[in-house]
Design an enzyme around this catalytic site. Structure first.
Site, PDB file in Angstrom:
ATOM      1  N   CYS A  64       0.840  -1.209   0.000  1.00 22.41           N
ATOM      2  CA  CYS A  64       0.000   0.000   0.000  1.00 22.41           C
ATOM      3  C   CYS A  64       0.868   1.249   0.000  1.00 22.41           C
ATOM      4  CB  CYS A  64      -0.913   0.005   1.225  1.00 22.41           C
ATOM      5  SG  CYS A  64      -1.965   1.464   1.381  1.00 22.41           S
ATOM      6  N   CYS A  70       0.270   5.863   7.346  1.00 20.78           N
ATOM      7  CA  CYS A  70      -1.020   5.477   7.927  1.00 20.78           C
ATOM      8  C   CYS A  70      -0.804   4.567   9.132  1.00 20.78           C
ATOM      9  CB  CYS A  70      -1.857   4.760   6.865  1.00 20.78           C
ATOM     10  SG  CYS A  70      -3.439   4.128   7.483  1.00 20.78           S
ATOM     11  N   CYS A  73      -1.832  -0.016   9.568  1.00 18.52           N
ATOM     12  CA  CYS A  73      -1.042  -1.244   9.397  1.00 18.52           C
ATOM     13  C   CYS A  73       0.338  -1.073  10.014  1.00 18.52           C
ATOM     14  CB  CYS A  73      -0.884  -1.593   7.920  1.00 18.52           C
ATOM     15  SG  CYS A  73      -2.406  -2.153   7.112  1.00 18.52           S
ATOM     16  N   CYS A 147      -6.771   0.883   0.210  1.00 16.05           N
ATOM     17  CA  CYS A 147      -6.585   0.144   1.458  1.00 16.05           C
ATOM     18  C   CYS A 147      -6.674  -1.342   1.167  1.00 16.05           C
ATOM     19  CB  CYS A 147      -7.622   0.547   2.499  1.00 16.05           C
ATOM     20  SG  CYS A 147      -7.349  -0.277   4.092  1.00 16.05           S
ATOM     21  N   GLN A 247     -17.452  -9.585  13.817  1.00 17.26           N
ATOM     22  CA  GLN A 247     -16.117 -10.061  13.499  1.00 17.26           C
ATOM     23  C   GLN A 247     -15.617  -9.389  12.226  1.00 17.26           C
ATOM     24  OE1 GLN A 247     -14.298 -11.795  15.512  1.00 17.26           O
ATOM     25  NE2 GLN A 247     -15.915 -12.260  16.987  1.00 17.26           N
ATOM     26  N   PHE A 274     -21.379 -12.685  26.647  1.00 16.53           N
ATOM     27  CA  PHE A 274     -20.911 -11.634  25.728  1.00 16.53           C
ATOM     28  C   PHE A 274     -21.281 -12.042  24.293  1.00 16.53           C
ATOM     29  CE2 PHE A 274     -17.963 -11.844  29.331  1.00 16.53           C
ATOM     30  CZ  PHE A 274     -17.976 -10.547  29.811  1.00 16.53           C
ATOM     31  N   GLU A 294     -25.894 -10.704  27.018  1.00 19.03           N
ATOM     32  CA  GLU A 294     -25.183  -9.576  26.412  1.00 19.03           C
ATOM     33  C   GLU A 294     -25.611  -8.284  27.102  1.00 19.03           C
ATOM     34  OE1 GLU A 294     -23.179  -6.863  24.559  1.00 19.03           O
ATOM     35  OE2 GLU A 294     -22.788  -8.968  24.077  1.00 19.03           O
ATOM     36  N   ASP A 346     -16.900 -14.530  24.992  1.00 16.22           N
ATOM     37  CA  ASP A 346     -16.144 -13.752  24.003  1.00 16.22           C
ATOM     38  C   ASP A 346     -16.197 -12.280  24.396  1.00 16.22           C
ATOM     39  OD1 ASP A 346     -14.892 -12.715  21.773  1.00 16.22           O
ATOM     40  OD2 ASP A 346     -16.581 -13.011  20.427  1.00 16.22           O
ATOM     41  N   CYS A 372      -9.628 -11.324  21.538  1.00 15.68           N
ATOM     42  CA  CYS A 372      -8.755 -10.602  20.615  1.00 15.68           C
ATOM     43  C   CYS A 372      -7.554 -10.017  21.339  1.00 15.68           C
ATOM     44  CB  CYS A 372      -9.523  -9.502  19.878  1.00 15.68           C
ATOM     45  SG  CYS A 372     -10.210  -8.245  20.980  1.00 15.68           S
TER      46      CYS A 372
END
Length: 414
Positions: A64, A70, A73, A147, A247, A274, A294, A346, A372
């Site tokens: 890119c 930027c 990334c 992108c 996701q 969650f 949730e 999660d 994550c």
């Protein structure tokens, strides 16, 4: 004060920066790789890369034009196999920090066609409107023209979204835009500090229709919905809330669901904590009765809407509950011997420490943790292991291409 010096990069930190050891301590160099000799402008513990004097064999050409400026990334310059191996090592290291030694599966690459959701910033620069991502560790904005990590539908709409942003931007300050690629088109959710002048709404609706958007909302208020902002979760149509979480890629969602199903095994009664909009609720309900919990009202409303259109599922119930302040207790999970035989959770990046402590006290035979954030996952797994669970598998899933982030699914049993 800054100084220009040469450094030998010895490894990568958890955010992907190169690390050089010096007599004054470590120095962090973005966009440098292990084994490289680099010239940098040092500013304390951080440095800006000026040149790569001896490159690593793992260095490749970024894909890119914005890379290096930027902040979206961090690792486009790293060869793919080395990049995936580094991500796996981040999981291993996070577990080791909590005294957990276990086999970690190879990383499943699940970027698919690209990320279907992007959080962009718009800013007025003179007569021009900038739309894109902030520079690394800066308030400056990169006006993104391409992108490689986003789905093509979002990239092709950047100019239209830039034009739409111009009518919403305040004279000073920024505007936040969450754009999501749904099966019926793009959903654009703007957030601004000032209230919207009602006189502007007809023009904005016209511009949104001209841009081909499926839905336009400002500060959570839907101004127009030409078509349902709908995605499919395991073939179940679900209308996502404006700026709602899902996701990052469709492929990752499917891979994660398979891992969750494998971890839940033959469980007949599952509690999905969650649960969000039902990412794992609907796949699990093919095999088991599921209770989804949730805290976010909009997400739960989306799940409920999907439930009304779901076919071929066992019983699904749901409950709104703040699991940070009011976790589901071990007694509730066990229900005096007639409770859930599998727990799925999660949580957000902060993890679920209080909830993990209750799960650890329960009698549920299986637990599947999705995260994550390897660091908070490792903390929560430590609690579960100390409570009598043992790890069956740990699988990283990469849906955050070129970033230091990694998703992980861990399966445990009593």
């Amino acid at each position: 004060m800054s100084e220009t010096i040469k450094l030998q990069i010895e490894g990568l930190a958890h955010k992907g920066d190169g690390v050089a050891e010096t007599p004054d301590g470590p120095v962090f160099v973005p966009f440098a790789l292990a084994g490289e000799t680099v010239t940098v402008e040092r500013k304390g513990v951080r440095a800006e890369l000026r040149s790569v004097d001896v490159p690593s064999p793992e260095r490749v050409t970024p894909v890119c034009r914005h890379f290096g400026t930027c902040g979206g990334c961090a690792l486009q310059h790293m060869e793919r196999n080395a990049y995936l191996a580094w991500k796996r090592q981040q999981v291993i290291a996070a577990l080791a920090d909590r005294g957990i030694e276990t086999e970690v599966a190879p990383v499943i690459a699940a970027e698919g066609r690209g990320r279907r959701r992007a959080v962009l910033t718009a800013l007025r620069a003179g007569h021009k409107v900038l739309l894109g991502f902030h520079e690394r560790a800066s308030h400056r904005l990169v006006d993104v023209q391409e992108c490689p990590v986003l789905v093509l539908e979002i990239v092709e709409a950047l100019e239209r979204l830039r034009k739409l942003s111009s009518g919403l931007l305040p004279r000073k300050g920024e505007l936040r835009l969450t754009v999501t690629a749904t099966r019926n088109g793009l959903d654009a959710a703007f957030e601004r500090k000032e209230k919207l002048d009602p006189k502007r709404i007809p023009d904005l609706v016209g511009e949104a229709m001209e841009a081909g958007l499926t839905r336009l909302s400002v500060n959570g208020e839907v101004l127009v919905e030409a078509r349902p902002a709908e995605i499919l979760i395991d073939h179940v149509p679900v209308i996502v809330p404006p700026a709602g979480f899902l996701q990052a890629t469709k492929e990752a969602e499917e891979r994660l669901s398979r891992l969750v199903l494998d971890g839940a095994g033959k469980a007949k009664k599952v509690i999905d904590l969650f649960s969000g909009i039902g990412t794992f609720t609907f796949p699990l309900a093919k095999r088991a009765t599921v209770h989804a919990v949730e805290g976010d009202a909009a997400a739960l409303k989306a799940l409920d809407g999907g439930l009304r259109r779901a076919q071929g599922r066992k019983t699904i119930s749901h409950e709104r509950r703040d699991l940070f302040r009011n976790p589901v207790t071990a007694t509730e999970i066990d229900d005096y011997g007639k409770g859930y035989d599998a727990v799925v959770f999660d949580p957000p990046r902060a993890g679920a420490e209080a909830q993990a402590r209750e799960i650890a006290r329960s009698k549920a035979a299986r637990v599947v943790a999705v995260s994550c954030n390897p660091a908070t996952l490792a903390r929560d797994l430590r609690i579960l292991i100390d409570g009598g669970y043992h790890l069956k598998s740990v699988t990283p899933v990469d849906q955050f291409l070129f970033s230091p982030h990694i998703e992980v699914v861990a399966a445990l049993e009593r």
